[in-house]
Design an enzyme around this catalytic site. Structure first.
Site, PDB file in Angstrom:
ATOM      1  N   SER A  41       0.801  -1.223   0.000  1.00 49.87           N
ATOM      2  CA  SER A  41       0.000   0.000   0.000  1.00 49.87           C
ATOM      3  C   SER A  41       0.837   1.278   0.000  1.00 49.87           C
ATOM      4  O   SER A  41       0.316   2.340  -0.312  1.00 49.87           O
ATOM      5  CB  SER A  41      -0.919   0.019   1.223  1.00 49.87           C
ATOM      6  OG  SER A  41      -0.164  -0.156   2.400  1.00 49.87           O
ATOM      7  N   ASP A 336      -3.410   8.243   7.670  1.00 49.19           N
ATOM      8  CA  ASP A 336      -4.565   7.485   8.156  1.00 49.19           C
ATOM      9  C   ASP A 336      -4.212   6.544   9.300  1.00 49.19           C
ATOM     10  O   ASP A 336      -4.962   5.637   9.599  1.00 49.19           O
ATOM     11  CB  ASP A 336      -5.182   6.685   6.998  1.00 49.19           C
ATOM     12  CG  ASP A 336      -4.162   5.756   6.350  1.00 49.19           C
ATOM     13  OD1 ASP A 336      -3.008   5.703   6.829  1.00 49.19           O
ATOM     14  OD2 ASP A 336      -4.513   5.080   5.355  1.00 49.19           O
ATOM     15  N   HIS A 339      -0.450   4.900   6.715  1.00 52.79           N
ATOM     16  CA  HIS A 339       0.311   5.461   5.599  1.00 52.79           C
ATOM     17  C   HIS A 339       0.666   6.921   5.851  1.00 52.79           C
ATOM     18  O   HIS A 339       0.116   7.544   6.752  1.00 52.79           O
ATOM     19  CB  HIS A 339      -0.504   5.306   4.312  1.00 52.79           C
ATOM     20  CG  HIS A 339      -1.009   3.910   4.146  1.00 52.79           C
ATOM     21  ND1 HIS A 339      -2.276   3.521   4.537  1.00 52.79           N
ATOM     22  CD2 HIS A 339      -0.394   2.805   3.685  1.00 52.79           C
ATOM     23  CE1 HIS A 339      -2.423   2.227   4.308  1.00 52.79           C
ATOM     24  NE2 HIS A 339      -1.293   1.769   3.795  1.00 52.79           N
TER      25      HIS A 339
END
Ligand SMILES: *[C@@H]1O[C@H](CO)[C@@H](O)[C@H](O)[C@H]1NC(C)=O
Ligand SMILES: *[C@@H]1O[C@H](CO)[C@@H](O)[C@H](O)[C@H]1NC(C)=O
Ligand SMILES: *[C@@H]1O[C@H](CO)[C@@H](O)[C@H](O)[C@H]1NC(C)=O
Length: 372
Positions: A41, A336, A339
């Site tokens: 991610s 968040d 990240h």
């Protein structure tokens, strides 16, 4: 004493300005024909959203280029911009022209295959089959569309930049979630590193010459870790950063072992340039002295989240009802709770290009190749 410290701070600030200034003033030559990216991610530019659209209840509706885990661009986006290439299209976007690159990274991807986790009773993993080796199979499929003869493909890939990672962060976090001990998690590290080296060698065998290999982030500084594994025992925290030492120690061990393996690989493959790219050190610097880098809200508190000491709440995480987004994302390192925001990604990308956090910096790799 005080004066010495003030000078040191001034030099550090001047260094930052220098990095920003040179990047703006002196664009890099358009050296690469394409960029191919693999990972999780931290570099997914849309694959997770495409692969899971319609399958998961809370999937965001917006299409790429917005489907990133951040408030803006990621390191891979800044690398593409710096080298004069378009933002990388996600590989799952079938029918795209990938002749200037493709991004195979997917949120949740692991370095090890699903089988390893199943065999070892690690059930916390999401039911996705997107590991490193699967991404390499996708690469084989894309390859058919960007070049034809083996000769032509080798030629094409020799002028491309490959970014291989970050990998491993998910592997370890799934093991922590399954209550593995520190000693047991550490037994995964040689296996993860060997798997990555095998993947990089596959790319070198295809003709790749320049490969950037990012290491792990300091998992113990990430709000989700600080929340899930919060401890009453202050000795578990590093007093200089407020990060949880145990989780950082695995990242450090992974990075040290990865660097040794990459040095060996570089010696075996002298025609290639293998670059170790460091996420860990800049992140620790942010955590130690966030104000020096402009992060007024610190490094350990998420911009987008559902409350709690680190603004991370599992049942109200960013994107779910109950979460709110801060007004000043640039003042936060964490977007968040997992990240980063765009600001630190931009900073880190610049340090990978000009130094000091890539070994060797990408600009010097390119310059060396243009001279000889
Ligand atoms: C793909 O894009 C490249 C340049 O970006 C172009 O040269 C090539 O013709 C395109 N291929 C197709 C099939 O459109
Ligand atoms: C994962 O996907 C790959 C290729 O897409 C396939 O070969 C493999 O069997 C899949 N594994 C599982 C466990 O579904
Ligand atoms: C976490 O979110 C849930 C759901 O919105 C809420 O009920 C709970 O109070 C939150 N916890 C904290 C620590 O803010």
């Amino acid at each position: 004493m005080e004066r010495g410290r003030a000078v040191a701070v001034a030099v550090a600030v001047a260094g930052l300005v220098w990095v920003a200034a040179t990047v703006a003033a002196e664009p890099l030559p358009q050296y690469y024909n394409a960029i191919f990216s693999f990972g999780d991610s931290f570099s997914d530019t849309g694959n997770f959203v495409i692969i899971n659209s319609g399958k998961l209840p809370n999937m965001p509706k917006f299409p790429p280029p917005y489907a990133r885990c951040s408030n803006g661009r990621l390191v891979i986006d800044f690398l593409a911009e710096a080298f004069g290439l378009p933002l990388l299209p996600p590989s799952a976007n079938k029918g795209t022209n990938f002749s200037q690159g493709a991004n195979f990274a997917v949120m949740g991807a692991t370095a090890l295959d699903l089988k390893y986790f199943k065999d070892n009773n690690v059930w916390s993993i999401p039911p996705f089959n997107t590991s490193m080796s699967v991404q390499l199979q996708w690469f084989d499929e894309v390859k058919q569309t960007v070049c034809s003869s083996p000769q032509e493909c080798r030629e094409f890939f020799s002028k491309a930049l490959f970014v291989f990672g970050e990998f491993g962060g998910n592997d370890y976090s799934f093991a922590w979630k399954a209550d593995w001990s520190l000693e047991k998690v550490k037994t995964m590290v040689p296996r993860v590193v060997a798997s990555m080296v095998g993947g990089i060698e596959r790319l070198l065998d295809e003709g790749a010459r320049h490969v950037v290999v990012p290491g792990n982030l300091p998992a113990g500084c990430i709000p989700i870790t600080l929340t899930m594994y919060a401890s009453d025992d202050r000795s578990e925290y590093d007093p200089r950063t407020g990060c949880l030492k145990k989780y950082n120690s695995v990242a450090l061990y992974h990075n040290a072992m990865l660097r040794i393996a990459l040095d060996q690989l570089q010696r075996r493959r002298p025609d290639s340039r293998i670059v170790y790219a460091d996420y860990y050190t800049p992140y620790i610097q942010f955590a130690r002295t966030p104000h020096l880098y402009g992060y007024k809200r610190g490094a350990l508190r998420a911009c987008c989240g559902g409350g709690g000491p680190y603004n991370y709440n599992m049942s109200a995480s960013c994107g779910l009802p109950g979460a709110t987004t801060c007004e000043d994302p640039d003042a936060h390192v964490s977007w968040d709770g997992i990240h980063l925001t765009e600001a630190p990604y931009r900073f880190i990308a610049n340090t990978w290009i000009r130094g000091p956090y890539a070994h060797p910096p990408l600009a010097s790799v390119v310059r060396d190749d243009m001279v000889y």
